[in-house]
Design an enzyme around this catalytic site. Structure first.
Site, PDB file in Angstrom:
ATOM      1  N   CYS A 198      37.912  19.507  59.913  1.00  0.00           N
ATOM      2  CA  CYS A 198      38.844  18.976  60.911  1.00  0.00           C
ATOM      3  C   CYS A 198      39.600  17.778  60.348  1.00  0.00           C
ATOM      4  CB  CYS A 198      38.080  18.597  62.176  1.00  0.00           C
ATOM      5  SG  CYS A 198      39.129  17.923  63.472  1.00  0.00           S
ATOM      6  N   CYS A 248      40.207  14.952  62.801  1.00  0.00           N
ATOM      7  CA  CYS A 248      39.002  14.157  63.081  1.00  0.00           C
ATOM      8  C   CYS A 248      38.693  13.212  61.929  1.00  0.00           C
ATOM      9  CB  CYS A 248      37.790  15.060  63.281  1.00  0.00           C
ATOM     10  SG  CYS A 248      38.071  16.429  64.393  1.00  0.00           S
ATOM     11  N   ASP A 249      38.771  13.707  60.718  1.00  0.00           N
ATOM     12  CA  ASP A 249      38.201  12.970  59.584  1.00  0.00           C
ATOM     13  C   ASP A 249      39.211  12.482  58.552  1.00  0.00           C
ATOM     14  OD1 ASP A 249      35.670  13.315  60.669  1.00  0.00           O
ATOM     15  OD2 ASP A 249      35.409  15.258  59.710  1.00  0.00           O
TER      16      ASP A 249
HETATM   17  C1  LIG Z   1      32.167  18.732  61.597  1.00  0.00           C
HETATM   18  C2  LIG Z   1      33.031  18.486  62.826  1.00  0.00           C
HETATM   19  C3  LIG Z   1      33.488  17.210  63.071  1.00  0.00           C
HETATM   20  C4  LIG Z   1      34.276  16.969  64.193  1.00  0.00           C
HETATM   21  N1  LIG Z   1      34.697  15.703  64.428  1.00  0.00           N
HETATM   22  C5  LIG Z   1      35.420  15.454  65.536  1.00  0.00           C
HETATM   23  C6  LIG Z   1      35.849  14.133  65.836  1.00  0.00           C
HETATM   24  O1  LIG Z   1      35.590  13.188  65.066  1.00  0.00           O
HETATM   25  N2  LIG Z   1      36.570  13.933  66.960  1.00  0.00           N
HETATM   26  C7  LIG Z   1      36.896  14.958  67.821  1.00  0.00           C
HETATM   27  O2  LIG Z   1      37.528  14.714  68.844  1.00  0.00           O
HETATM   28  N3  LIG Z   1      36.515  16.220  67.550  1.00  0.00           N
HETATM   29  C8  LIG Z   1      35.793  16.491  66.439  1.00  0.00           C
HETATM   30  N4  LIG Z   1      35.421  17.775  66.157  1.00  0.00           N
HETATM   31  C9  LIG Z   1      35.821  18.840  67.092  1.00  0.00           C
HETATM   32  C10 LIG Z   1      34.906  18.795  68.325  1.00  0.00           C
HETATM   33  O3  LIG Z   1      33.572  18.835  67.873  1.00  0.00           O
HETATM   34  C11 LIG Z   1      35.190  19.963  69.243  1.00  0.00           C
HETATM   35  O4  LIG Z   1      36.549  19.953  69.618  1.00  0.00           O
HETATM   36  C12 LIG Z   1      34.333  19.879  70.497  1.00  0.00           C
HETATM   37  O5  LIG Z   1      32.959  19.774  70.169  1.00  0.00           O
HETATM   38  C13 LIG Z   1      34.545  21.075  71.399  1.00  0.00           C
HETATM   39  O6  LIG Z   1      33.714  20.934  72.491  1.00  0.00           O
HETATM   40  P1  LIG Z   1      33.234  22.164  73.377  1.00  0.00           P
HETATM   41  O7  LIG Z   1      32.392  21.566  74.428  1.00  0.00           O
HETATM   42  O8  LIG Z   1      34.387  22.987  73.753  1.00  0.00           O
HETATM   43  O9  LIG Z   1      32.363  23.081  72.408  1.00  0.00           O
HETATM   44  P2  LIG Z   1      31.253  22.859  71.313  1.00  0.00           P
HETATM   45  O10 LIG Z   1      31.072  21.443  70.930  1.00  0.00           O
HETATM   46  O11 LIG Z   1      31.583  23.848  70.265  1.00  0.00           O
HETATM   47  O12 LIG Z   1      29.927  23.321  72.075  1.00  0.00           O
HETATM   48  C14 LIG Z   1      29.750  24.661  72.430  1.00  0.00           C
HETATM   49  C15 LIG Z   1      28.412  24.788  73.108  1.00  0.00           C
HETATM   50  O13 LIG Z   1      28.275  26.097  73.639  1.00  0.00           O
HETATM   51  C16 LIG Z   1      26.978  26.566  73.357  1.00  0.00           C
HETATM   52  N5  LIG Z   1      26.998  28.034  73.419  1.00  0.00           N
HETATM   53  C17 LIG Z   1      27.728  28.915  72.695  1.00  0.00           C
HETATM   54  N6  LIG Z   1      27.430  30.177  73.058  1.00  0.00           N
HETATM   55  C18 LIG Z   1      26.505  30.072  74.062  1.00  0.00           C
HETATM   56  C19 LIG Z   1      25.788  31.021  74.850  1.00  0.00           C
HETATM   57  N7  LIG Z   1      25.959  32.336  74.692  1.00  0.00           N
HETATM   58  N8  LIG Z   1      24.903  30.551  75.759  1.00  0.00           N
HETATM   59  C20 LIG Z   1      24.711  29.227  75.954  1.00  0.00           C
HETATM   60  N9  LIG Z   1      25.373  28.286  75.244  1.00  0.00           N
HETATM   61  C21 LIG Z   1      26.245  28.709  74.303  1.00  0.00           C
HETATM   62  C22 LIG Z   1      26.650  25.988  71.996  1.00  0.00           C
HETATM   63  O14 LIG Z   1      25.259  26.009  71.740  1.00  0.00           O
HETATM   64  C23 LIG Z   1      27.211  24.573  72.196  1.00  0.00           C
HETATM   65  O15 LIG Z   1      26.273  23.774  72.853  1.00  0.00           O
HETATM   66  C24 LIG Z   1      34.624  18.043  65.050  1.00  0.00           C
HETATM   67  C25 LIG Z   1      34.170  19.336  64.787  1.00  0.00           C
HETATM   68  C26 LIG Z   1      33.367  19.570  63.683  1.00  0.00           C
HETATM   69  C27 LIG Z   1      32.860  20.965  63.402  1.00  0.00           C
END
Ligand SMILES: Cc1cc2nc3c(=O)[nH]c(=O)nc-3n(C[C@H](O)[C@H](O)[C@H](O)COP(=O)(O)OP(=O)(O)OC[C@H]3O[C@@H](n4cnc5c(N)ncnc54)[C@H](O)[C@@H]3O)c2cc1C
Length: 313
Positions: free
Chosen positions: A137, A140-141
């Site tokens: 990302c 992000c970084d």
């Molecule tokens: C390495 C990295 C660094 C990042 N750094 C940043 C940053 O510094 N700042 C920033 O704003 N964003 C950052 N991001 C992006 C950010 O992490 C995502 O935009 C954000 O986490 C998305 O949130 P979400 O809740 O949509 O999903 P996610 O964080 O992807 O969470 C999805 C959840 O759904 C669950 N899940 C999936 N399928 C199922 C199922 N069938 N049953 C039950 N649960 C399920 C997973 O276990 C997880 O808990 C980063 C991403 C990565 C990979």
């Protein structure tokens, strides 16, 4: 005699910023939400070290710590968290079914917050240095590599977009493209090719990311000539795509060709009444923690209004 099924006003699938924010709002609206965490409790931020762009943390915050804070905040208002994976859904309705292997929970409303997963190259060194110079990302970084040299892998629109973003911060961006051309739109190709501090190396693949405690360089191979080169850099960005975690909703909800859930613009509503989508699972554009949290909030408010409309309090 059939066993009576557990029935909940609101089931939230996923425990990233979207899921826990939805839970905070739903719990405070007396919806007694039940969160299924899935295989990655806390979501994508649990695999990163420093989060510097989430509002409210002036000194930055460690990703796992931030997600623990969000979980505790959701639990403070009565959210129930179950560390299980939802394996199936049945939206025949009007009451929805959320299925966890052989167990079914009935849900008056469902909030989907299953996120997306970045695609990785699959190298051992990439895994070892993930969060220590290796990132998926740029937004992000990228800031951590201000004035430094970085390498980005990818050839599509997102890779081109991220390379342009990095070029504004970093002294040099080397872009590794596996084929002899990019997949990005002509306009995006034009933009990267005309950015003086972006160098594109076509026909180049990553062999290994070098460094012990942080990234020091990248060994890349020209797949046309076999020649190997070492590119010094401190950051390595992988931009080869994301996969939304939406397989279990196939056939029930509308998705785009890559699996991102479709919602009514300006809301979290899917085509099924009582089913709402939030976070990265429904957002291929922004993919940030704060936007995920924002749409998680929208989903809880939409669910709360839906329940009120159908007379469930
Ligand atoms: C390495 C990295 C660094 C990042 N750094 C940043 C940053 O510094 N700042 C920033 O704003 N964003 C950052 N991001 C992006 C950010 O992490 C995502 O935009 C954000 O986490 C998305 O949130 P979400 O809740 O949509 O999903 P996610 O964080 O992807 O969470 C999805 C959840 O759904 C669950 N899940 C999936 N399928 C199922 C199922 N069938 N049953 C039950 N649960 C399920 C997973 O276990 C997880 O808990 C980063 C991403 C990565 C990979």
């Amino acid at each position: 005699m059939s066993e009576e099924l557990e029935r909940r006003k609101c089931v939230i699938i996923g425990s990233g910023p979207a899921g826990y924010t939805a839970a905070i709002y739903a719990a405070r609206a007396d919806m007694e939400p039940l969160v299924y965490t899935g295989m990655q409790p806390g979501g994508q931020l649990t695999i990163t070290t420093e989060v510097d762009n989430y509002p409210g943390y002036p000194d930055g915050v460690n990703g796992p710590q931030m997600m623990e804070d969000l979980r505790k905040q959701a639990e403070r208002f009565g959210t129930e968290v179950r560390y299980e994976l939802v394996t199936e859904v049945d939206f025949t309705g009007p009451v929805h079914k959320v299925i966890i292997n052989d167990k079914t929970v009935l849900a008056d409303s469902v909030i989907i917050a299953t996120g997306a997963s970045a695609k990785w190259l699959g190298l051992e060194s990439e895994q070892r240095l993930n969060g220590f110079g290796v990132s998926a990302c740029a937004v992000c970084d990228g800031f951590f590599y201000k004035g430094q040299e970085v390498v980005i892998v990818g050839a599509g629109d997102t890779a081109a977009e991220e390379a342009s973003y990095l070029a504004k911060l970093c002294s040099k961006v080397t872009m590794l493209v596996r084929r002899d051309e990019m997949r990005a739109s002509k306009a995006m190709q034009h933009r990267v090719m005309n950015t003086p501090n972006i160098e594109i190396l076509f026909n180049h693949e990553t062999v290994e990311i070098l460094g012990d405690k942080g990234v020091e360089g990248v060994k890349a191979k020209n797949n046309a000539t076999g020649e190997e080169i070492t590119i010094p850099c401190t950051g390595f960005f992988v931009a080869i795509g994301h996969k939304p975690n939406t397989d279990i909703f196939k056939g029930w909800l509308d998705m785009d060709e890559t699996g991102y859930l479709k919602v009514t613009p300006g809301s979290s509503k899917t085509k099924i009444p009582g089913v709402f989508a939030s976070g990265d699972a429904a957002d291929k554009v922004y993919r940030q923690a704060v936007t995920a949290a924002g749409t998680g909030c929208m989903a809880a408010l939409d669910a709360e209004r839906y329940l009120a409309d159908i007379g469930i309090h």
